[in-house]
Design an enzyme around this catalytic site. Structure first.
Site, short mmCIF file in Angstrom:
data_model
loop_
_atom_site.label_atom_id
_atom_site.label_comp_id
_atom_site.label_asym_id
_atom_site.label_seq_id
_atom_site.Cartn_x
_atom_site.Cartn_y
_atom_site.Cartn_z
N TYR A 178 -8.97 3.94 -10.21
CA TYR A 178 -7.93 2.76 -10.13
C TYR A 178 -7.55 2.40 -11.49
O TYR A 178 -6.43 2.37 -11.86
CB TYR A 178 -8.40 1.62 -9.31
CG TYR A 178 -8.11 1.72 -7.81
CD1 TYR A 178 -8.41 2.74 -7.07
CD2 TYR A 178 -7.41 0.74 -7.09
CE1 TYR A 178 -8.08 3.13 -5.75
CE2 TYR A 178 -7.10 0.68 -6.03
CZ TYR A 178 -7.31 1.60 -5.09
OH TYR A 178 -7.11 1.79 -3.82
N ASN A 192 -8.44 -2.98 2.86
CA ASN A 192 -7.00 -2.75 3.62
C ASN A 192 -7.31 -3.72 4.74
O ASN A 192 -8.00 -4.49 4.81
CB ASN A 192 -7.10 -1.38 4.13
CG ASN A 192 -6.55 -0.19 3.11
OD1 ASN A 192 -5.77 -0.33 2.31
ND2 ASN A 192 -7.46 0.65 3.08
N HIS A 215 0.37 2.67 -1.84
CA HIS A 215 0.64 1.31 -1.81
C HIS A 215 1.85 1.02 -2.83
O HIS A 215 1.64 -0.33 -3.38
CB HIS A 215 -0.61 0.59 -2.43
CG HIS A 215 -2.09 0.81 -1.53
ND1 HIS A 215 -2.00 0.28 -0.55
CD2 HIS A 215 -2.82 1.74 -1.89
CE1 HIS A 215 -3.18 0.58 0.10
NE2 HIS A 215 -4.00 1.57 -0.68
#
Length: 474
Positions: A334, A124, A52
């Site tokens: 993350y 997404n 990303h």
């Protein structure tokens, strides 16, 4: 045959399946190889995101119009609540300089600045994903990135992986369909993709999926249209989003949910936490709950878009996790990526900072510019009345588990039913685009790998295989 090991020479017995508390249960922290793979992946590139990397973003707000108190006590979902947000769109595989118009999944990450803290929904533009076990994630992303020998993208690697991991077929069919290249970020849907949980004020749990349906209408590009666009403008999606908001044409999405009672998962007939599968709307219908709008552009791209940090670990009371294996791993991966990429105190940057009260005992670390407000205590538990304390009233209900600790054994190996259902609702034009797009993506792929792919397509539908075969010969 060489035995696979970790970086310290320890032999790896299973590199395909995470260690799980039963077939439906969450992952175990003792699976150090999973953590090592994810942590290593997060540190493979600096300073751009490993995935990303190319993104665009804007500020906006979420307005709730339905009464959801039966399902969740989260204030962000109270009827009439308006919550400010920051939404970052992205491509997945390409680097920061990649073209916007490539055939790729699009990231759809939202940071909601709620009255109870930040809630991040990281999804997404597709409701599914290529894999259902994070053990495979670093390897999958390697196939989407550049070959370390040639520094070129490698279609052979991508298709080799997909044919050896047939759970990817559903997402591959979506990616290669006519919706594989959105015309802009404004003209595509968004999904939370994972299954999450809602907790109501009675401490009852519900499973939930989040959907954001574009109110601009769906628009996509063919391969030829995308090639022509990229030749003229590599920043087409960024330009479109910025200019639309700048002239007051604010993009909007209808917000819808699928909600399932905790003990009703058997209705689905498959693992409800499998990220490679959707919940059929005929079984779990969509509920209209509100509207999301983007109405303000960032003022400094680096400060706001590049340094924006999202993580599904950021939740608020009334919203929780599920035993989705991919979600469980992302909860770790993350924030670990952000600590490495931006720094220990990334949460203090304005775009990431909560707009609600923050009381933490996390102190020091590089670039800490916060003011310490905890009085005499710098630890917890403590005896000082003016220092923040835990509040057990916010505990979630217990999640009942079953089975022994084991490497993740999927509850089913049905890789074909849902791709078949998707294929069967395509019209002839959409099917022909699918065949042509797959054939184009297979340029340079070895015949043995193509043959494996065709065998999988035949199991989805004989017409699927035949169509791709004809497209390959064209």
């Amino acid at each position: 045959m060489k035995k696979m090991t970790n970086d310290f020479g320890n032999i790896i017995a299973d590199n395909q399946n995470s260690l799980s508390a039963g077939a439906k249960g969450p992952l175990l922290m003792q699976d150090y190889l999973l953590l090592e793979k994810l942590a290593h992946q997060n540190r493979e590139r600096i300073p751009e995101r490993t995935v990303h990397a190319k993104g665009s973003a804007a500020y906006g707000e979420l307005k709730i119009t339905a009464d959801l108190s039966k399902f969740t006590k989260a204030k962000v979902f109270a009827k009439g609540e308006v919550t400010p947000l920051f939404l970052r769109f992205s491509t997945v595989a390409g680097e920061a300089g990649a073209a916007d118009g490539e055939r790729d999944v699009r990231g759809f990450a939202i940071k909601f600045y709620t009255r109870e803290g930040n809630w991040d929904l990281v999804g997404n533009n597709t409701p599914t994903f290529f894999i259902r076990d994070a053990y495979k994630f670093p390897d999958f992303i390697h196939t989407q990135k550049r070959d370390p020998r040639t520094h070129l993208r490698n279609a052979n690697a991508a298709w080799d992986f997909w044919t050896l991991c047939p759970e990817a077929l559903h997402q591959v069919t979506i990616l290669m369909s006519d919706r594989g290249i959105p015309a802009s970020y404004r003209h595509m849907h968004g999904f939370g993709s994972h299954t999450y949980s809602f907790i109501n004020d009675k401490n009852e749990r519900f499973w939930v999926k989040f959907h954001f349906k574009t109110m601009q209408g769906i628009k996509n590009l063919t391969n030829a249209e995308a090639e022509a666009l990229i030749a003229k403008d590599r920043e087409s999606h960024q330009r479109d989003l910025y200019e639309a908001i700048d002239k007051g044409d604010f993009p909007k999405w209808k917000v819808q949910l699928q909600i399932l009672a905790e003990n009703d998962t058997d209705k689905l007939g498959f693992n409800p936490f499998d990220l490679t599968k959707i919940w059929p709307h005929s079984i779990v219908p969509l509920i209209d709950v509100g509207e999301m709008v983007l109405n303000k552009n960032p003022e400094n791209y680096f400060n706001e878009v590049e340094q924006a940090a999202f993580s599904p670990s950021n939740i608020v009371p009334g919203i929780g996790f599920s035993p989705d294996k991919m979600l469980q791993a992302r909860i770790f991966s993350y924030p670990d990526a952000q600590r490495y990429r931006i720094g220990t105190n990334y949460h203090l940057l304005p775009v990431n900072r909560a707009r609600s009260e923050v009381n933490t005992y996390n102190v020091a670390g590089a670039m800490n510019f916060d003011t310490y407000k905890n009085g005499a205590a710098y630890y917890e538990p403590n005896s000082f009345s003016d220092s923040p304390k835990e509040d057990k009233s916010y505990l979630e209900p217990d999640l009942n588990l079953e089975g022994g600790a084991q490497r993740y054994a999927p509850l089913d190996n049905d890789f074909y039913t849902q791709p078949r259902a998707l294929f069967n609702i395509m019209n002839e034009s959409q099917k022909n685009q699918l065949f042509a797009n797959i054939a184009a993506s297979m340029q340079g792929v070895e015949k043995a790998i193509i043959d494996k792919a065709l065998a999988h397509f035949e199991k989805i539908a004989p017409e699927y295989k035949k169509g791709v075969e004809n497209a390959l010969k064209a």
